[in-house]
Motif scaffolding. Structure first.
Motif, PDB file in Angstrom:
ATOM      1  N   GLN A 330      50.175 -18.270 -15.864  1.00 39.81           N
ATOM      2  CA  GLN A 330      51.174 -19.329 -15.970  1.00 39.81           C
ATOM      3  C   GLN A 330      50.790 -20.297 -17.083  1.00 39.81           C
ATOM      4  O   GLN A 330      49.613 -20.571 -17.308  1.00 39.81           O
ATOM      5  CB  GLN A 330      51.294 -20.080 -14.642  1.00 39.81           C
ATOM      6  N   ASP A 331      51.820 -20.810 -17.761  1.00 35.96           N
ATOM      7  CA  ASP A 331      51.557 -21.706 -18.872  1.00 35.96           C
ATOM      8  C   ASP A 331      52.786 -22.591 -19.079  1.00 35.96           C
ATOM      9  O   ASP A 331      53.921 -22.106 -19.019  1.00 35.96           O
ATOM     10  CB  ASP A 331      51.271 -20.903 -20.145  1.00 35.96           C
ATOM     11  N   ASP A 332      52.543 -23.855 -19.350  1.00 38.00           N
ATOM     12  CA  ASP A 332      53.653 -24.793 -19.557  1.00 38.00           C
ATOM     13  C   ASP A 332      54.485 -24.450 -20.784  1.00 38.00           C
ATOM     14  O   ASP A 332      55.604 -24.964 -20.938  1.00 38.00           O
ATOM     15  CB  ASP A 332      53.106 -26.226 -19.693  1.00 38.00           C
ATOM     16  N   ARG A 333      53.959 -23.597 -21.643  1.00 35.38           N
ATOM     17  CA  ARG A 333      54.718 -23.206 -22.845  1.00 35.38           C
ATOM     18  C   ARG A 333      55.955 -22.385 -22.500  1.00 35.38           C
ATOM     19  O   ARG A 333      56.905 -22.319 -23.281  1.00 35.38           O
ATOM     20  CB  ARG A 333      53.833 -22.363 -23.775  1.00 35.38           C
ATOM     21  N   TYR A 334      55.937 -21.731 -21.345  1.00 34.22           N
ATOM     22  CA  TYR A 334      57.013 -20.800 -21.019  1.00 34.22           C
ATOM     23  C   TYR A 334      58.218 -21.507 -20.411  1.00 34.22           C
ATOM     24  O   TYR A 334      58.090 -22.431 -19.603  1.00 34.22           O
ATOM     25  CB  TYR A 334      56.503 -19.719 -20.066  1.00 34.22           C
ATOM     26  N   ASN A 335      59.384 -21.036 -20.802  1.00 30.01           N
ATOM     27  CA  ASN A 335      60.661 -21.552 -20.319  1.00 30.01           C
ATOM     28  C   ASN A 335      61.391 -20.414 -19.617  1.00 30.01           C
ATOM     29  O   ASN A 335      61.605 -19.349 -20.227  1.00 30.01           O
ATOM     30  CB  ASN A 335      61.479 -22.091 -21.508  1.00 30.01           C
ATOM     31  N   GLU A 336      61.790 -20.616 -18.376  1.00 31.03           N
ATOM     32  CA  GLU A 336      62.437 -19.542 -17.614  1.00 31.03           C
ATOM     33  C   GLU A 336      63.672 -18.994 -18.315  1.00 31.03           C
ATOM     34  O   GLU A 336      64.020 -17.819 -18.169  1.00 31.03           O
ATOM     35  CB  GLU A 336      62.809 -20.032 -16.208  1.00 31.03           C
ATOM     36  N   ALA A 337      64.334 -19.825 -19.092  1.00 27.44           N
ATOM     37  CA  ALA A 337      65.535 -19.387 -19.806  1.00 27.44           C
ATOM     38  C   ALA A 337      65.234 -18.305 -20.842  1.00 27.44           C
ATOM     39  O   ALA A 337      66.134 -17.572 -21.270  1.00 27.44           O
ATOM     40  CB  ALA A 337      66.207 -20.582 -20.481  1.00 27.44           C
ATOM     41  N   ASP A 338      63.965 -18.195 -21.215  1.00 23.36           N
ATOM     42  CA  ASP A 338      63.565 -17.189 -22.197  1.00 23.36           C
ATOM     43  C   ASP A 338      63.260 -15.833 -21.569  1.00 23.36           C
ATOM     44  O   ASP A 338      62.925 -14.882 -22.284  1.00 23.36           O
ATOM     45  CB  ASP A 338      62.339 -17.668 -22.976  1.00 23.36           C
ATOM     46  N   PHE A 339      63.367 -15.743 -20.239  1.00 22.27           N
ATOM     47  CA  PHE A 339      63.002 -14.505 -19.543  1.00 22.27           C
ATOM     48  C   PHE A 339      64.130 -14.040 -18.606  1.00 22.27           C
ATOM     49  O   PHE A 339      63.872 -13.566 -17.502  1.00 22.27           O
ATOM     50  CB  PHE A 339      61.713 -14.715 -18.746  1.00 22.27           C
ATOM     51  N   THR A 340      65.345 -14.153 -19.071  1.00 20.93           N
ATOM     52  CA  THR A 340      66.490 -13.837 -18.196  1.00 20.93           C
ATOM     53  C   THR A 340      66.498 -12.360 -17.781  1.00 20.93           C
ATOM     54  O   THR A 340      66.817 -12.037 -16.635  1.00 20.93           O
ATOM     55  CB  THR A 340      67.817 -14.185 -18.887  1.00 20.93           C
ATOM     56  N   ILE A 341      66.148 -11.478 -18.680  1.00 25.78           N
ATOM     57  CA  ILE A 341      66.172 -10.043 -18.359  1.00 25.78           C
ATOM     58  C   ILE A 341      65.029  -9.686 -17.419  1.00 25.78           C
ATOM     59  O   ILE A 341      65.236  -9.039 -16.379  1.00 25.78           O
ATOM     60  CB  ILE A 341      66.101  -9.188 -19.639  1.00 25.78           C
ATOM     61  N   THR A 342      63.836 -10.111 -17.748  1.00 24.13           N
ATOM     62  CA  THR A 342      62.690  -9.827 -16.873  1.00 24.13           C
ATOM     63  C   THR A 342      62.916 -10.388 -15.475  1.00 24.13           C
ATOM     64  O   THR A 342      62.647  -9.711 -14.474  1.00 24.13           O
ATOM     65  CB  THR A 342      61.397 -10.416 -17.469  1.00 24.13           C
ATOM     66  N   ASN A 343      63.413 -11.594 -15.400  1.00 18.84           N
ATOM     67  CA  ASN A 343      63.647 -12.217 -14.093  1.00 18.84           C
ATOM     68  C   ASN A 343      64.720 -11.490 -13.292  1.00 18.84           C
ATOM     69  O   ASN A 343      64.728 -11.539 -12.059  1.00 18.84           O
ATOM     70  CB  ASN A 343      64.027 -13.689 -14.266  1.00 18.84           C
ATOM     71  N   GLN A 344      65.606 -10.787 -13.977  1.00 18.06           N
ATOM     72  CA  GLN A 344      66.603  -9.964 -13.300  1.00 18.06           C
ATOM     73  C   GLN A 344      66.004  -8.628 -12.865  1.00 18.06           C
ATOM     74  O   GLN A 344      66.224  -8.166 -11.743  1.00 18.06           O
ATOM     75  CB  GLN A 344      67.799  -9.729 -14.227  1.00 18.06           C
ATOM     76  N   LEU A 345      65.226  -8.043 -13.741  1.00 17.65           N
ATOM     77  CA  LEU A 345      64.654  -6.728 -13.457  1.00 17.65           C
ATOM     78  C   LEU A 345      63.747  -6.740 -12.238  1.00 17.65           C
ATOM     79  O   LEU A 345      63.738  -5.781 -11.456  1.00 17.65           O
ATOM     80  CB  LEU A 345      63.871  -6.216 -14.672  1.00 17.65           C
ATOM     81  N   ILE A 346      62.992  -7.797 -12.056  1.00 19.78           N
ATOM     82  CA  ILE A 346      62.053  -7.817 -10.934  1.00 19.78           C
ATOM     83  C   ILE A 346      62.762  -7.736  -9.582  1.00 19.78           C
ATOM     84  O   ILE A 346      62.149  -7.353  -8.580  1.00 19.78           O
ATOM     85  CB  ILE A 346      61.144  -9.061 -10.976  1.00 19.78           C
ATOM     86  N   ASP A 347      64.050  -8.073  -9.562  1.00 19.93           N
ATOM     87  CA  ASP A 347      64.826  -7.996  -8.326  1.00 19.93           C
ATOM     88  C   ASP A 347      65.610  -6.693  -8.188  1.00 19.93           C
ATOM     89  O   ASP A 347      66.194  -6.433  -7.139  1.00 19.93           O
ATOM     90  CB  ASP A 347      65.816  -9.164  -8.239  1.00 19.93           C
ATOM     91  N   GLU A 348      65.627  -5.882  -9.246  1.00 18.14           N
ATOM     92  CA  GLU A 348      66.484  -4.700  -9.257  1.00 18.14           C
ATOM     93  C   GLU A 348      65.747  -3.372  -9.368  1.00 18.14           C
ATOM     94  O   GLU A 348      66.252  -2.341  -8.906  1.00 18.14           O
ATOM     95  CB  GLU A 348      67.474  -4.781 -10.428  1.00 18.14           C
ATOM     96  N   VAL A 349      64.565  -3.353  -9.977  1.00 19.17           N
ATOM     97  CA  VAL A 349      63.933  -2.068 -10.303  1.00 19.17           C
ATOM     98  C   VAL A 349      63.274  -1.427  -9.085  1.00 19.17           C
ATOM     99  O   VAL A 349      62.739  -2.102  -8.207  1.00 19.17           O
ATOM    100  CB  VAL A 349      62.889  -2.223 -11.433  1.00 19.17           C
ATOM    101  N   ILE A 350      63.331  -0.107  -9.081  1.00 23.28           N
ATOM    102  CA  ILE A 350      62.608   0.682  -8.088  1.00 23.28           C
ATOM    103  C   ILE A 350      62.277   2.031  -8.719  1.00 23.28           C
ATOM    104  O   ILE A 350      63.121   2.648  -9.382  1.00 23.28           O
ATOM    105  CB  ILE A 350      63.415   0.852  -6.787  1.00 23.28           C
ATOM    106  N   SER A 351      61.047   2.458  -8.556  1.00 23.05           N
ATOM    107  CA  SER A 351      60.592   3.712  -9.157  1.00 23.05           C
ATOM    108  C   SER A 351      60.445   4.781  -8.089  1.00 23.05           C
ATOM    109  O   SER A 351      59.881   4.537  -7.015  1.00 23.05           O
ATOM    110  CB  SER A 351      59.250   3.501  -9.874  1.00 23.05           C
ATOM    111  N   LEU A 352      60.955   5.961  -8.407  1.00 27.25           N
ATOM    112  CA  LEU A 352      60.989   7.079  -7.467  1.00 27.25           C
ATOM    113  C   LEU A 352      59.835   8.045  -7.725  1.00 27.25           C
ATOM    114  O   LEU A 352      59.182   7.980  -8.769  1.00 27.25           O
ATOM    115  CB  LEU A 352      62.319   7.823  -7.611  1.00 27.25           C
ATOM    116  N   PRO A 353      59.565   8.945  -6.778  1.00 26.21           N
ATOM    117  CA  PRO A 353      58.528   9.958  -7.024  1.00 26.21           C
ATOM    118  C   PRO A 353      58.759  10.670  -8.356  1.00 26.21           C
ATOM    119  O   PRO A 353      59.891  11.080  -8.653  1.00 26.21           O
ATOM    120  CB  PRO A 353      58.701  10.915  -5.843  1.00 26.21           C
ATOM    121  N   MET A 354      57.714  10.778  -9.154  1.00 19.43           N
ATOM    122  CA  MET A 354      57.830  11.427 -10.457  1.00 19.43           C
ATOM    123  C   MET A 354      56.513  12.102 -10.800  1.00 19.43           C
ATOM    124  O   MET A 354      55.483  11.437 -10.966  1.00 19.43           O
ATOM    125  CB  MET A 354      58.203  10.399 -11.531  1.00 19.43           C
ATOM    126  N   HIS A 355      56.558  13.424 -10.846  1.00 20.36           N
ATOM    127  CA  HIS A 355      55.379  14.198 -11.227  1.00 20.36           C
ATOM    128  C   HIS A 355      55.822  15.622 -11.554  1.00 20.36           C
ATOM    129  O   HIS A 355      57.019  15.942 -11.493  1.00 20.36           O
ATOM    130  CB  HIS A 355      54.323  14.185 -10.115  1.00 20.36           C
TER     131      HIS A 355
END
Length: 374
Positions: A330-355
């Protein structure tokens, strides 16, 4: 139906058992456990496969990143830009070396570093860019290299998840993932497309002088025994792991093809589901599907995660917390508005069995279970 596993290393091993067992026994018989013949043979084989002048084996992928940054002479306070949506090792080594991590957002479709966000993050203190080839496909390296050239920056490719992928430049030139920047790194963690039976890693470069520096750094800074010319670390790929990797490297392309076949089955099965976004493959890269990662857009990702577990289908959320929100970074330099995609992905992504060992019966069960629920 066989038990579904996130990664089925046992079934894969059974197909190469005779070769692997004989190779390991040869190491045991020779007692050449450190820097033995298999290490040098695997190094040469991987150099040929990648089309790169120098491969420097080391103990793991995290060490590979750290040593690459050490070899480039980055100094305390230098800024290093990388993606916010990835495994922590990438930013971890930046912090360990007292460099300044600068995290930027990613693309919504490929999950790789966003070029416009990268450009905006450059300051006079910026010294390097670390594009991560996430989940098995290359970041937009042509654009990354153009930015780096304009600003005189180093490019360190984090290729822990995409070994075997091919990148095609606009002029038609093709390069292997990890061989385009000043230096590239990879991990041979057992679950990787090219994985050993323990920890392992490697650094790639076409720069002769840098390669010389790195070879010393992985061995306590020694070029001559007990003479330490640079500050180094103890990070070597052991002979047993090299023997396993030498046996598996000739099969890497077929392993990647098997993963692509499973990914194609998944994507076809989910094509008409309005609540699922399947992986996008960029035009300039092949995808080797270290992970097969969906986006669930109806808000039921967490419920699906549990539903799959209840049906004995392993799955994972890569990644549940963005790096900029991790307590360590964490760092005060970061602004949440600069991470709109990442902040969305963390709520949506799921990885399936892959081998490499997924069969059609397993794939049919997995996809039906998901489509029936979502």
């Amino acid at each position: 139906m066989r038990k579904i596993q996130m990664v089925d290393l046992q079934s894969q091993y059974q197909k190469i058992k005779d070769t692997v067992d004989a190779s390991i026994q040869e190491v045991l018989n020779s007692s050449a456990y450190i820097n033995g013949p298999y290490v040098h043979e695997f190094q040469a084989d991987l150099e040929k496969y990648l089309g790169v002048k120098h491969v420097i084996p080391c103990a793991n992928g995290t060490d590979a990143l750290q040593i690459a940054m050490m070899g480039l002479g980055l100094e305390q306070g230098d800024e290093v830009i990388t993606a916010d949506f990835t495994f922590a090792a990438t930013v971890e080594v930046i912090g360990l070396l007292k460099l300044t991590p600068v995290l930027v957002d990613v693309e919504p479709d490929t999950f790789n570093i966003d070029i416009e966000a990268l450009k905006k993050a450059i300051t006079p203190k910026t010294k390097a860019i670390v594009p991560v080839h996430l989940f098995g496909q290359c970041a937009n390296m042509e654009a990354v290299l153009e930015v780096a050239k304009e600003h005189n920056l180093f490019v360190i490719e984090d290729n822990a998840q995409a070994i075997g992928a091919d990148y095609t430049f606009s002029n038609g030139t093709k390069k292997k993932a990890g061989t385009m920047g000043d230096v590239g790194t990879t991990s041979f963690f057992p679950s990787k497309n090219l994985g050993c039976y323990g920890d392992g890693g490697a650094i790639f470069t076409n720069n002769d002088e840098l390669a010389h520096t790195l070879r010393g750094m992985v061995n306590h800074g020694m070029y001559k025994r007990y003479y330490h010319d640079v500050v180094g670390v103890n990070s070597r790929l052991d002979s047993i792991q090299a023997a396993v990797l030498k046996a598996k490297l000739p099969l890497l392309d077929s392993y990647c093809d098997a993963r692509r076949k499973a990914a194609e089955y998944y994507s076809n099965a989910f094509a008409n589901n309005p609540n699922i976004i399947t992986p996008t493959i960029s035009d300039f890269t092949t995808h080797v599907f270290h992970q097969y990662t969906l986006r669930i857009t109806n808000g039921k990702r967490d419920e699906l995660h549990q539903h799959l577990l209840d049906n004995e289908i392993p799955n994972a959320i890569y990644y549940p917390v963005p790096l900029h929100a991790q307590k360590a970074y964490q760092d005060d330099r970061y602004n949440e508005a600069d991470f709109t995609i990442t902040n969305q992905l963390i709520d949506e992504v799921i990885s399936l069995p892959m081998h490499t060992e997924l069969d059609e019966e397993q794939l049919a069960f997995i996809t039906k279970t998901i489509n029936d629920f979502i």
